[in-house]
Design a protein around this motif. Structure first.
Motif, PDB file in Angstrom:
ATOM      1  N   ARG A  36       4.713  -5.273  13.853  1.00 20.45           N
ATOM      2  CA  ARG A  36       5.187  -5.771  12.551  1.00 20.45           C
ATOM      3  C   ARG A  36       6.242  -4.791  12.018  1.00 20.45           C
ATOM      4  O   ARG A  36       6.028  -4.032  11.080  1.00 20.45           O
ATOM      5  N   TYR A  37       7.405  -4.809  12.689  1.00 21.02           N
ATOM      6  CA  TYR A  37       8.381  -3.743  12.528  1.00 21.02           C
ATOM      7  C   TYR A  37       9.040  -3.709  11.147  1.00 21.02           C
ATOM      8  O   TYR A  37       9.263  -2.626  10.593  1.00 21.02           O
ATOM      9  N   GLU A  38       9.373  -4.863  10.606  1.00 24.78           N
ATOM     10  CA  GLU A  38      10.019  -4.879   9.280  1.00 24.78           C
ATOM     11  C   GLU A  38       9.085  -4.297   8.219  1.00 24.78           C
ATOM     12  O   GLU A  38       9.506  -3.527   7.350  1.00 24.78           O
ATOM     13  N   GLU A  39       7.796  -4.661   8.295  1.00 27.86           N
ATOM     14  CA  GLU A  39       6.814  -4.110   7.356  1.00 27.86           C
ATOM     15  C   GLU A  39       6.635  -2.616   7.562  1.00 27.86           C
ATOM     16  O   GLU A  39       6.509  -1.846   6.601  1.00 27.86           O
ATOM     17  N   ALA A  40       6.624  -2.209   8.837  1.00 30.37           N
ATOM     18  CA  ALA A  40       6.494  -0.785   9.153  1.00 30.37           C
ATOM     19  C   ALA A  40       7.665   0.007   8.573  1.00 30.37           C
ATOM     20  O   ALA A  40       7.485   1.087   8.001  1.00 30.37           O
ATOM     21  N   LEU A  41       8.863  -0.553   8.702  1.00 30.27           N
ATOM     22  CA  LEU A  41      10.062   0.114   8.186  1.00 30.27           C
ATOM     23  C   LEU A  41       9.990   0.286   6.671  1.00 30.27           C
ATOM     24  O   LEU A  41      10.300   1.360   6.138  1.00 30.27           O
ATOM     25  N   ASP A  50      10.018   3.825   4.778  1.00 31.09           N
ATOM     26  CA  ASP A  50      11.030   4.088   3.746  1.00 31.09           C
ATOM     27  C   ASP A  50      10.367   4.506   2.432  1.00 31.09           C
ATOM     28  O   ASP A  50      10.884   5.368   1.712  1.00 31.09           O
ATOM     29  N   HIS A  51       9.227   3.901   2.126  1.00 27.15           N
ATOM     30  CA  HIS A  51       8.459   4.274   0.935  1.00 27.15           C
ATOM     31  C   HIS A  51       7.981   5.724   1.048  1.00 27.15           C
ATOM     32  O   HIS A  51       8.088   6.513   0.101  1.00 27.15           O
ATOM     33  N   VAL A  52       7.476   6.081   2.233  1.00 21.81           N
ATOM     34  CA  VAL A  52       7.041   7.466   2.482  1.00 21.81           C
ATOM     35  C   VAL A  52       8.187   8.438   2.225  1.00 21.81           C
ATOM     36  O   VAL A  52       8.035   9.440   1.510  1.00 21.81           O
ATOM     37  N   LEU A  53       9.356   8.123   2.784  1.00 27.21           N
ATOM     38  CA  LEU A  53      10.491   9.048   2.705  1.00 27.21           C
ATOM     39  C   LEU A  53      11.121   9.071   1.312  1.00 27.21           C
ATOM     40  O   LEU A  53      11.762  10.064   0.943  1.00 27.21           O
ATOM     41  N   ALA A  54      10.922   8.026   0.541  1.00 26.04           N
ATOM     42  CA  ALA A  54      11.365   8.044  -0.856  1.00 26.04           C
ATOM     43  C   ALA A  54      10.537   9.043  -1.658  1.00 26.04           C
ATOM     44  O   ALA A  54      11.029   9.661  -2.605  1.00 26.04           O
ATOM     45  N   ILE A  55       9.270   9.188  -1.270  1.00 31.77           N
ATOM     46  CA  ILE A  55       8.376  10.128  -1.956  1.00 31.77           C
ATOM     47  C   ILE A  55       8.551  11.539  -1.406  1.00 31.77           C
ATOM     48  O   ILE A  55       8.589  12.516  -2.162  1.00 31.77           O
ATOM     49  N   LYS A  56       8.661  11.626  -0.075  1.00 29.22           N
ATOM     50  CA  LYS A  56       8.728  12.935   0.583  1.00 29.22           C
ATOM     51  C   LYS A  56       9.845  12.912   1.634  1.00 29.22           C
ATOM     52  O   LYS A  56       9.598  12.614   2.796  1.00 29.22           O
ATOM     53  N   HIS A  84      -0.321   7.183  -2.044  1.00 29.01           N
ATOM     54  CA  HIS A  84      -0.931   8.198  -1.180  1.00 29.01           C
ATOM     55  C   HIS A  84      -0.093   8.337   0.099  1.00 29.01           C
ATOM     56  O   HIS A  84      -0.024   7.442   0.925  1.00 29.01           O
ATOM     57  N   ILE A  85       0.544   9.499   0.256  1.00 27.98           N
ATOM     58  CA  ILE A  85       1.576   9.676   1.273  1.00 27.98           C
ATOM     59  C   ILE A  85       1.056   9.512   2.693  1.00 27.98           C
ATOM     60  O   ILE A  85       1.668   8.859   3.538  1.00 27.98           O
ATOM     61  N   ASP A  86      -0.125  10.067   2.978  1.00 29.27           N
ATOM     62  CA  ASP A  86      -0.645   9.982   4.345  1.00 29.27           C
ATOM     63  C   ASP A  86      -1.115   8.571   4.679  1.00 29.27           C
ATOM     64  O   ASP A  86      -0.948   8.109   5.817  1.00 29.27           O
ATOM     65  N   ALA A  87      -1.696   7.891   3.702  1.00 30.64           N
ATOM     66  CA  ALA A  87      -2.109   6.501   3.938  1.00 30.64           C
ATOM     67  C   ALA A  87      -0.889   5.610   4.171  1.00 30.64           C
ATOM     68  O   ALA A  87      -0.911   4.721   5.035  1.00 30.64           O
ATOM     69  N   LEU A  88       0.181   5.841   3.428  1.00 34.34           N
ATOM     70  CA  LEU A  88       1.423   5.092   3.643  1.00 34.34           C
ATOM     71  C   LEU A  88       1.978   5.343   5.036  1.00 34.34           C
ATOM     72  O   LEU A  88       2.377   4.413   5.741  1.00 34.34           O
ATOM     73  N   TYR A  89       2.000   6.618   5.430  1.00 31.65           N
ATOM     74  CA  TYR A  89       2.509   6.965   6.767  1.00 31.65           C
ATOM     75  C   TYR A  89       1.653   6.325   7.857  1.00 31.65           C
ATOM     76  O   TYR A  89       2.169   5.712   8.800  1.00 31.65           O
ATOM     77  N   ASN A  90       0.344   6.462   7.724  1.00 32.71           N
ATOM     78  CA  ASN A  90      -0.560   5.901   8.726  1.00 32.71           C
ATOM     79  C   ASN A  90      -0.443   4.376   8.783  1.00 32.71           C
ATOM     80  O   ASN A  90      -0.497   3.772   9.860  1.00 32.71           O
ATOM     81  N   ARG A  91      -0.270   3.750   7.609  1.00 36.19           N
ATOM     82  CA  ARG A  91      -0.095   2.290   7.576  1.00 36.19           C
ATOM     83  C   ARG A  91       1.172   1.888   8.335  1.00 36.19           C
ATOM     84  O   ARG A  91       1.174   0.922   9.102  1.00 36.19           O
ATOM     85  N   GLY A  92       2.251   2.640   8.120  1.00 35.78           N
ATOM     86  CA  GLY A  92       3.490   2.373   8.852  1.00 35.78           C
ATOM     87  C   GLY A  92       3.305   2.508  10.352  1.00 35.78           C
ATOM     88  O   GLY A  92       3.821   1.699  11.134  1.00 35.78           O
ATOM     89  N   SER A  93       2.540   3.504  10.759  1.00 37.23           N
ATOM     90  CA  SER A  93       2.276   3.724  12.181  1.00 37.23           C
ATOM     91  C   SER A  93       1.484   2.564  12.782  1.00 37.23           C
ATOM     92  O   SER A  93       1.791   2.076  13.879  1.00 37.23           O
ATOM     93  N   VAL A  94       0.466   2.106  12.059  1.00 35.14           N
ATOM     94  CA  VAL A  94      -0.355   0.991  12.545  1.00 35.14           C
ATOM     95  C   VAL A  94       0.473  -0.295  12.612  1.00 35.14           C
ATOM     96  O   VAL A  94       0.406  -1.041  13.595  1.00 35.14           O
ATOM     97  N   LEU A  95       1.263  -0.557  11.579  1.00 31.19           N
ATOM     98  CA  LEU A  95       2.114  -1.760  11.579  1.00 31.19           C
ATOM     99  C   LEU A  95       3.082  -1.740  12.755  1.00 31.19           C
ATOM    100  O   LEU A  95       3.338  -2.775  13.375  1.00 31.19           O
TER     101      LEU A  95
END
Length: 204
Positions: free
Chosen positions: A98-103, A107-113, A82-93
């Motif tokens: 928790r920068y490495e996890e956020a990255l 990257d997962h978001v951008l692989a999809i979109k 789910h693209i928005d949940a992935l993006y929002n999760r990255g933002s929260v991290l």
């Protein structure tokens, strides 16, 4: 709002109506009411990925980042890509440091979109936090290739250039941002700092 209230009166237990009502409340900045409404949605429709995602996004706005992360993890347990949940999760991290996890998340978001503009910008912010400034610049430049008028990305790019000692380029970038939003307080302040670094205090 009146139309939504009418729909809610006619179908008070409909998860679709409740969800749409939560969107209206969120747009109006009535976050606590939106959360209560989303809880009602989830009491009826427990596996609503959209409700979990929106609940996480609202909790992030309220600064309740750990709770937000739990919601977003639940959303992604229901629908992993789910693209928005992935993006929002990255933002929260990112906000949790928790920068490495956020990255990885971004990257997962951008692989999809690959054209997700805000994800490129947030990726730049994360890379900056990791002191990977050349890569951060590349992310901001990708953001601006997709949206040349994105003031936040222009400001972020200029900040990174300033930190790299490339003050002339930074000033030019701040001026691009100010051409779009002449009263942007943060950009005005950052431009002043860059001009001072160049010894051009009178212009600052």
């Amino acid at each position: 709002l009146r139309l939504m209230m009418g729909a809610l009166k006619a179908r008070p237990k409909s998860p679709e109506v409740l969800f749409n009502y939560s969107l209206v409340l969120n747009a109006l900045g009535r976050y606590h009411e939106a959360l209560v409404t989303l809880d009602l949605v989830l009491s009826v429709k427990r596996r609503s990925v959209e409700a979990q995602n929106n609940r996480g996004a609202i909790l992030e706005k309220l600064g309740r980042d750990e709770e937000a992360l739990e919601c977003l993890d639940r959303a992604l347990a229901i629908k992993a890509g789910h693209i928005d949940a992935l993006y929002n999760r990255g933002s929260v991290l990112r906000k949790l440091g928790r920068y490495e996890e956020a990255l990885k998340c971004l990257d997962h978001v951008l692989a999809i979109k690959p054209d997700y503009i805000k994800a490129h910008n947030n990726r730049g912010i994360v890379l900056e936090a990791l002191d990977r400034r050349d890569e951060a610049l590349a992310s901001y430049e990708r953001t601006l290739a997709l949206d040349p008028n994105f003031v936040e990305a222009l400001n972020n790019r200029a900040n990174t250039l300033h930190k790299l000692g490339r003050h002339e380029e930074a000033v030019a970038c701040y001026e691009q941002a100010l051409a779009i939003d002449p009263r942007h307080a943060e950009v005005l302040n950052n431009r002043s700092n860059a001009l001072s670094a160049l010894g051009r205090q009178r212009e600052a």
